[in-house]
Scaffold this active site. Structure first.
Site, short mmCIF file in Angstrom:
data_model
loop_
_atom_site.label_atom_id
_atom_site.label_comp_id
_atom_site.label_asym_id
_atom_site.label_seq_id
_atom_site.Cartn_x
_atom_site.Cartn_y
_atom_site.Cartn_z
CG HIS A 99 -1.91 1.05 1.29
ND1 HIS A 99 -2.62 1.35 2.44
CD2 HIS A 99 -2.34 1.95 0.37
CE1 HIS A 99 -3.43 2.36 2.21
NE2 HIS A 99 -3.29 2.75 0.97
CD GLU A 102 -2.13 2.63 -3.88
OE1 GLU A 102 -2.53 3.81 -3.91
OE2 GLU A 102 -2.64 1.76 -3.14
CG HIS A 103 -0.04 6.09 -0.93
ND1 HIS A 103 -0.65 7.21 -0.43
CD2 HIS A 103 -0.98 5.11 -0.89
CE1 HIS A 103 -1.89 6.93 -0.10
NE2 HIS A 103 -2.12 5.65 -0.36
CD GLU A 200 -5.28 5.05 2.81
OE1 GLU A 200 -5.98 4.27 2.14
OE2 GLU A 200 -4.14 5.41 2.47
#
Length: 1003
Positions: A99, A102-103, A200
């Site tokens: 994750h 991905e950012h 997040e």
């Protein structure tokens, strides 16, 4: 606001997307190059080409000869073209590695070495979709656009981002997690955790449904990669190192471990040529290291218990429990079995004729199905879950007994033919229904299957699967009963998961975070402390530094095409307005209506959303509710009801209030659709008090679910409700205030009293109230559909006058804090401006884009660690600022308040002609977005925005100048003006807001 999801929406199924059906013979589409299996094209070997007549498209599979990259292209005459680069990414811990990667890959690349080109491209493009998503075992990077130059621009950005990212250490600190001094100028100040993904995921697990779903998933699949949280567990994220990120990218982001999906009518040759050129320096490797094995099947069912936060906005604590039974089902690569399980799920769970609805929902022992209920075919071993929310834990054993008895009943009695036919009819109707996001639907449906090397072409052959099912049932009438026996009765891989609230949950989480932080700080050497301080200062300076973004591609004014005009015809039936849109609907008739609701008193208006929710779930004089549901499903796509509240586009102190209703059906069933509406609206019977109580309980439970997931929208609406009377009414019907109203109503009024008010609403709405209607249909369907509409309207005996305008006044400035037991905040500030047709409205839209891209995102997201932030102008003329999953509140509100000063300080610096143009592009993304056959003309129908008004609005956007931006900023944003201001925070208790005399709502 940009959303990068932990998981894509759970129930995306290939047979639920809307597509155009045709029986045309196989033929080339748009005279593009013909591809032949076994031949090489631009570095790719064509493996398979098949025409899919169900959807009038070609599906093609290629393999890159040098690297083995798999490429799937779906050629269809659709201008909304899509491209997505996917990787199989299997985590082996819960640090959120895939994750955070991905950012991070979207924070600059070799060819485009600017900070976060992804966000910067949002305003340099006309993309209809741009995102990146991390699933449980894959990561995908999709975009779509109707503009080919834009499409090629984004292709460059995405390809370079995923294969050549810079992966800088400072980007890791910003996007992932970091230790930072609370005061950046004092290295002796206390340390805190920061990071976009860190906050997040704190926000993600603030939602109880997310907690339950994640645990169910991990515990039902406890082997290999699925036992971990791919998005990242906040307690584990701070153990991730930057080098882990670099190593993971090197291993998993190789072309041999990649899959590409493209869709639309742009020339495939250009895609293949570009990708081949990009991959020329790579060699093929063995990518089996990323394969996911099947879960070892259990010999006995298992049970587990977890806890969650107490939701102070939800049900009483003694009822805030959830229980679910989850089963591991088939291998995702078994296409037909996946289809059968989808149908079986519909038959067993959905609607009043399903077994579990009858046994678990109708007895009113809970708040209805929980969010995990349904069939999930997004992982290697698919899973099916049936769960309840808001159930007393003393009823857990009762629920399980009912569950087992229900399975036995389904096996013994089987399924009614008319119920099965209604499910299959719905599949056919959805196949004919056209949407503008079909390519995206395909992507989300096919990605999990392609990720495990499944046959994606076979998965698109819906008619074949339907026919196979029908044949199997024909030869074996007990076929589906045997499936229930196989997948439920005899399935030992079964998990019973229960969840109970813990009032100390948030305190325990905070203590874990505190200990985690203390452990990190304890192990810091003096050199480490200096590095944390230096990194914080350096990151802050980099975040504020001006970059040369001109190396990024950007559309020019000449690249922008004017959108097509929807041809609308306006007429009257017995003086009742009818809007007609003739377009290619592929044999479907779309109907919409709005009934005037201005006759309702204040309490009845607040009950209108409940009325809209339940009106189609009762029976009529002709049909009981079960037969009515079967009739609706066998003839239509379902009956939709909702609240219509729209401010006048010429005077936002006037608004319409109505009940919106509609449906769609195959043209041969359109007469039945209108007869169904006539029956419901003239003879609906609100007499079953037990059913009413069950529906209200479910309605109330669902109101509190998802507040934390969409907190920024609730905060915006909550703040807006402090500014104007019409927004206050909207808040009382769809926002947090509506939830509070319903909770108090159920505490002070009996079910009989509330039901009587529902009956009063029904009689008021359906007796001589104004109505207007809209039809979207193909040209040759016009005569019959107008005739059916006329019969329908005459049967209602409604008033022949225009819909009434209600008056709305400005309120006084207020600030409201809605305390919620979560670790993050959702902040909003709203001010009143002008109606849609005012010359300043288009300029304010451009201003909102400038503020979002150049000020709010950099400060609130990058510097202060929130997941997202921005500003927007609503159709109602309310200008709002917002933040999402935000560790701050006071600091963010101060940032909102400083917007005018920032504009004035940067109007001749950051805000240049290029910045202005990019903001205009951002607005045009919304204005020029593709419109489906169903939605054509709906802005005119709902809000009275004609093509001429729209064109003037669009021209004003394109002609906006820097002087215009400065003018509207001074007029509306200056803290010296007299605008009414509403502020709202949804989040944990905050003494600072108490000191500032905010209204504190602790419901």
């Amino acid at each position: 606001m940009l959303r990068r999801f932990i998981f894509p929406n759970k129930k995306f199924l290939i047979y639920r997307s809307g597509l155009k059906y045709t029986t045309l013979a196989q033929q080339k589409i748009n005279s593009q190059e013909t591809f032949t299996p076994g031949k090489e094209y631009h570095g790719f070997l064509c493996k398979r080409v098949e025409y899919i007549p169900d959807f009038n498209m070609y599906a093609m599979i290629f393999e890159h000869e040098k690297t083995g990259l798999q490429y799937v292209h779906i050629e269809r005459n659709d201008s909304n073209n899509l491209f997505s680069i996917n990787f199989r990414t299997t985590p082996f811990d819960s640090t959120g590695l895939p994750h955070i990667l991905e950012h991070s890959v979207l924070c600059g690349s070799k060819r485009f070495p600017v900070r976060d080109p992804f966000f910067k491209m949002l305003n340099r493009s006309l993309a209809t979709f741009m995102n990146a998503m991390t699933g449980p075992d894959y990561t995908l990077y999709p975009f779509s656009s109707t503009n080919e130059k834009d499409y090629r621009n984004l292709q460059q950005i995405y390809m370079d981002a995923v294969f050549n990212p810079n992966l800088k250490y400072l980007d890791f600190l910003q996007e992932g997690w970091r230790l930072e001094n609370k005061n950046l100028d004092d290295k002796n100040s206390e340390f805190i955790f920061k990071g976009v993904v860190y906050n997040e995921m704190k926000g993600a697990f603030a939602e109880n449904s997310q907690v339950f779903g994640q645990h169910l998933f991990n515990k039902l699949l406890p082997e290999h990669t699925y036992q971990f949280v791919s998005g990242g567990d906040p307690k584990d994220i701070p153990s991730l190192k930057h080098q882990d990120l670099v190593d993971f990218h090197k291993k998993y982001y190789h072309p041999s471990n990649s899959r590409i999906i493209s869709y639309g009518n742009f020339e495939l040759k250009k895609n293949l040529t570009y990708v081949n050129e990009y991959l020329k320096d790579y060699d093929k490797i063995d990518s089996t290291y990323s394969k996911v094995p099947n879960q070892t099947r259990w010999s006995e069912p298992k049970k587990a218990k977890i806890t969650c936060r107490y939701d102070n906005m939800g049900a009483p604590i003694q009822k805030q429990n959830q229980i679910a039974v989850g089963y591991l089902m088939n291998d995702i690569c078994d296409i037909y079995e996946t289809f059968v399980l989808h149908v079986l799920t519909e038959l067993m769970i959905k609607g009043p004729n399903s077994y579990f609805y009858k046994s678990l929902i109708e007895p009113n022992i809970s708040g209805g199905y929980n969010s995990m209920t349904g069939y999930d075919n997004t992982i290697k071993d698919t899973m099916l879950t049936i769960g309840l929310q808001d159930v007393d834990k003393n009823d857990f054993d009762k629920v399980l007994q009912i569950f087992d008895a229900t399975i036995d009943e389904a096996i013994e009695k089987g399924f009614e033919r008319k119920h099965l036919n209604s499910v299959l009819h719905n599949l056919e109707l959805q196949m004919r229904h056209q949407t503008t996001k079909f390519g995206l639907g395909l992507l989300f449906n096919l990605t999990p299957l392609l990720n495990h090397n499944g046959d994606v072409i076979e998965a698109m052959k819906l008619s074949k699967q339907i026919n196979m099912l029908k044949e199997n049932i024909k030869h074996n009438p007990k076929y589906l009963q045997e499936k229930v026996q196989q997948y439920f009765k005899h399935n030992r891989h079964k998990l019973i998961l229960s969840m109970e609230p813990d009032e100390e949950f948030e305190a325990k989480f905070a203590e874990i975070e505190r200990k985690n932080l203390a452990e990190k700080v304890k192990n810091l050497t003096e050199i480490d402390r200096q590095k944390v301080f230096d990194d914080g200062k350096l990151l802050a300076s980099v975040q504020k530094a001006k970059e040369d973004v001109n190396i990024l591609p950007c559309l020019k004014i000449d690249d922008i095409k004017t959108p097509e005009k929807s041809e609308l015809v306006f007429s009257e039936i017995e003086k009742m307005p009818l809007q007609l849109c003739k377009t290619d609907t592929n044999g479907i008739v779309y109907f919409s209506g709005i009934l005037d609701a201005s006759c309702l008193n204040d309490n009845q208006r607040k009950l209108l959303p409940l009325f809209a929710e339940i009106v189609a779930q009762f029976g009529t004089k002709k049909h009981n509710f079960r037969d009515f549901d079967n009739l609706v499903a066998s003839k239509t796509a379902g009956l939709g009801f909702g609240v219509h509240l729209a401010e006048s586009i010429e005077n936002n102190q006037l608004y319409e209030l109505g009940l919106q209703f509609g449906s769609y059906a195959l043209k041969e069933n359109s007469k039945d659709m209108f007869e169904i509406f006539t029956d419901l609206l003239t003879t609906v019977e609100f007499n079953d008090i037990q059913r009413f109580e069950m529906l209200v309980e479910n309605y109330l439970s669902n109101l509190s679910v998802g507040i934390a997931q969409s907190g920024h929208l609730y905060a915006i609406q909550n703040a807006s409700g402090l500014v104007t009377e019409s927004a206050q009414l909207r808040e009382s019907m769809i926002g947090i205030e509506h939830l509070n109203y319903m909770k108090k109503l159920l505490q002070t009024k009996s079910s009989e009293e509330i039901l009587q008010e529902i009956k009063t609403i029904s009689s008021k709405l359906l007796q001589k109230r104004p109505v207007r209607c809209a039809l979207n249909l193909s040209e040759n369907d016009e005569e019959n559909s107008k005739k059916h509409t006329e019969i329908f309207l005459n049967a209602l005996k409604l008033d022949k006058t225009d819909i009434h305008w209600n008056k709305s006044s400005l309120l006084s400035s207020k600030s409201r804090h809605n305390i919620m037991h979560i670790p993050v905040n959702y902040c909003a500030k709203t001010i009143n401006t002008v109606p849609y047709t005012h010359d300043d409205f288009p300029i304010l839209r451009v201003l909102a884009r400038i503020l979002s891209a150049k000020y709010l995102l950099p400060v609130i997201r990058e510097q202060n660690g929130a997941y997202g932030a921005g500003s927007k102008l609503g159709f109602d003329g309310l200008f709002s600022f917002f933040s999402y999953r935000d560790p701050n509140s006071i600091k963010t509100l101060s940032t909102f308040d400083n917007s005018f000063n920032w504009i004035m300080a940067n109007v001749n610096k950051i805000i240049d002609e290029q910045t202005l143009f990019e903001a205009k592009l951002g607005v045009l993304q919304q204005l020029d977005a593709p419109v489906s056959a169903k939605d054509k003309g709906m802005e005119t129908f709902k809000f009275r925005v004609t093509h001429e008004i729209f064109s003037k609005h669009r021209t004003r956007v394109l002609n906006a100048s820097i002087d215009n931006i400065k003018y509207v900023s001074e007029k509306y944003l200056s803290n010296d003006n007299k605008n009414v201001v509403g502020k709202s925070v949804i989040g944990p208790a905050n003494e600072e807001l108490v000191k500032e005399n905010w209204i504190i709502n602790q419901e």
